[in-house]
Scaffold this motif. Structure first.
Motif, short mmCIF file in Angstrom:
data_model
loop_
_atom_site.label_atom_id
_atom_site.label_comp_id
_atom_site.label_asym_id
_atom_site.label_seq_id
_atom_site.Cartn_x
_atom_site.Cartn_y
_atom_site.Cartn_z
N LEU A 97 0.86 -1.18 0.00
CA LEU A 97 0.00 0.00 0.00
C LEU A 97 0.90 1.23 0.00
O LEU A 97 1.91 1.26 0.70
N ARG A 100 -0.04 7.02 2.99
CA ARG A 100 -0.93 8.15 2.76
C ARG A 100 -0.68 9.27 3.77
O ARG A 100 -0.40 8.99 4.94
N ASN A 194 -2.17 -0.31 10.41
CA ASN A 194 -3.09 0.23 9.41
C ASN A 194 -3.57 -0.99 8.63
O ASN A 194 -3.04 -1.32 7.57
N PRO A 195 -4.56 -1.69 9.18
CA PRO A 195 -4.97 -2.95 8.56
C PRO A 195 -5.82 -2.71 7.32
O PRO A 195 -6.25 -1.56 7.09
N PRO A 196 -6.06 -3.74 6.54
CA PRO A 196 -7.00 -3.59 5.41
C PRO A 196 -8.37 -3.29 6.01
O PRO A 196 -8.80 -3.98 6.92
N TYR A 197 -9.04 -2.25 5.52
CA TYR A 197 -10.33 -1.91 6.11
C TYR A 197 -11.44 -1.56 5.13
O TYR A 197 -12.49 -1.07 5.50
N ILE A 198 -11.19 -1.77 3.85
CA ILE A 198 -12.23 -1.47 2.87
C ILE A 198 -13.20 -2.67 2.82
O ILE A 198 -12.75 -3.82 2.69
N VAL A 210 -6.03 3.28 -6.76
CA VAL A 210 -6.09 2.36 -5.61
C VAL A 210 -6.26 0.91 -6.10
O VAL A 210 -5.76 -0.03 -5.49
N ALA A 217 -3.93 -5.67 0.99
CA ALA A 217 -3.70 -4.56 1.91
C ALA A 217 -4.94 -3.68 2.08
O ALA A 217 -4.94 -2.75 2.87
N LEU A 218 -5.99 -4.00 1.31
CA LEU A 218 -7.18 -3.15 1.32
C LEU A 218 -8.41 -3.84 1.87
O LEU A 218 -9.24 -3.24 2.56
#
Ligand code: GLN
Length: 291
Positions: A97, A100, A194-198, A210, A217-218
């Motif tokens: 990732l 950001r 910062n885990p995958p959170y989508i 993206v 990672a998302l």
């Protein structure tokens, strides 16, 4: 970009900025400068001191390729293979990732809270490029850390970044599945993630840039919260008393994530941290001390 024109740095900057604008890019000038500086192996400042320098045909050819990729949906960071984060430069590629600015807002706070407590040992779960852990260690000069990622390719990037920043001797990289990679009974002063959170169903609708980042990672599962459930269930067994947990989450996730951790009864000092856009972006809390 006509073939028979003599292209100077200045002309290229003007032309490309307009071209990117026409394609609806958010930061056309910055993207232009980063791509051109990379082709010329120069810093961005150099572009301004040598505005009238003529760009060689071989450099132009490569620059054209970059422009095509950028309007084709690759981020500038992905094209040039690096991204600035927390005042440091990190290597990135398609296996990680891209760090950001939104992550900087909460990480800066966590560093401020803990930089006067030398000797901490922290873990970063789902470390990717290593940007979070390495920034923490860079600014907290006597701390050590463990960076975990399930992807071997991502860890290769993290390792390279650790070497480049000369932090090799204070960091250990481990491949494995999130919390289960920590050893039984192994306890930290802090856990960062910062885990995958989508939510899985939202992935196809994400911006093109993206889409080029690793789904691993998302994708945070059906409601995006899979990794917070794992953390709420067992992160405390890897934290010392008073140890902190700092994790990023996505839009509209503050409430459910906070609830998950409050319900465990194991944490206090809850703080929700907002990003540059004023959006709630991370949760910080501490493992309760035994009375
Ligand atoms: N911030 C990323 C995005 O919005 C997602 C990162 C993540 O899942 N941890 O695209």
């Amino acid at each position: 970009m006509a073939g028979n024109t003599i292209w100077t740095i200045k002309k290229l900057i003007i032309w490309t900025t307009q071209y990117f604008k026409n394609h609806g890019l958010e930061s056309p000038r910055l993207d232009t400068e980063l791509l051109l500086a990379h082709v010329l192996h120069k810093s961005r400042i150099y572009l301004y001191t040598d505005f009238d320098e003529i760009v060689e045909p071989s450099e132009l050819a490569q620059y054209r390729e970059y422009i095509k990729k950028r309007v084709g949906g690759f981020s500038t960071a992905a094209i040039i293979g690096e991204k600035d984060f927390m005042g440091l430069t990190f290597r990135v590629n398609e296996h990680v990732l891209i760090p950001r600015p939104d992550t900087e807002t909460w990480l800066e706070k966590v560093i401020q809270y803990h930089r006067s407590e030398p000797g901490l040992k922290v873990a970063d779960l789902g470390t990717g490029s290593g940007a979070i852990l390495l920034s923490f260690l860079y600014y907290c000069k006597e701390d050590t850390g463990v960076g975990v990622d399930i992807s071997e390719e991502a860890l290769a990037v993290a390792k390279e970044n650790g070497k480049n920043l000369d932090l090799d001797d204070r960091v250990v990289w481990r491949q494995g599945d999130y919390l289960t990679t920590l050893e039984e009974g192994e306890q930290f002063d802090g856990i960062l993630s910062n885990p995958p959170y989508i939510p899985s169903g939202d992935i196809p609708g994400l911006q093109k840039e993206v889409q080029h980042e690793p789904a691993l990672a998302l994708d945070g599962g059906e409601d995006g919260l899979d990794f917070y459930r794992k953390l709420a269930e067992s992160a405390d067994s890897h934290l010392k008393e008073g140890g902190f947990l700092a994790m990023e989450f996505g839009i509209h996730q503050a409430e459910p994530v906070l609830t998950l951790f409050k319900e465990t009864g194991k944490y206090d000092s809850f703080e929700i941290i907002k990003d540059y856009g004023g959006i709630e972006r991370a949760l910080y809390c501490r493992k309760k001390e035994n009375e």
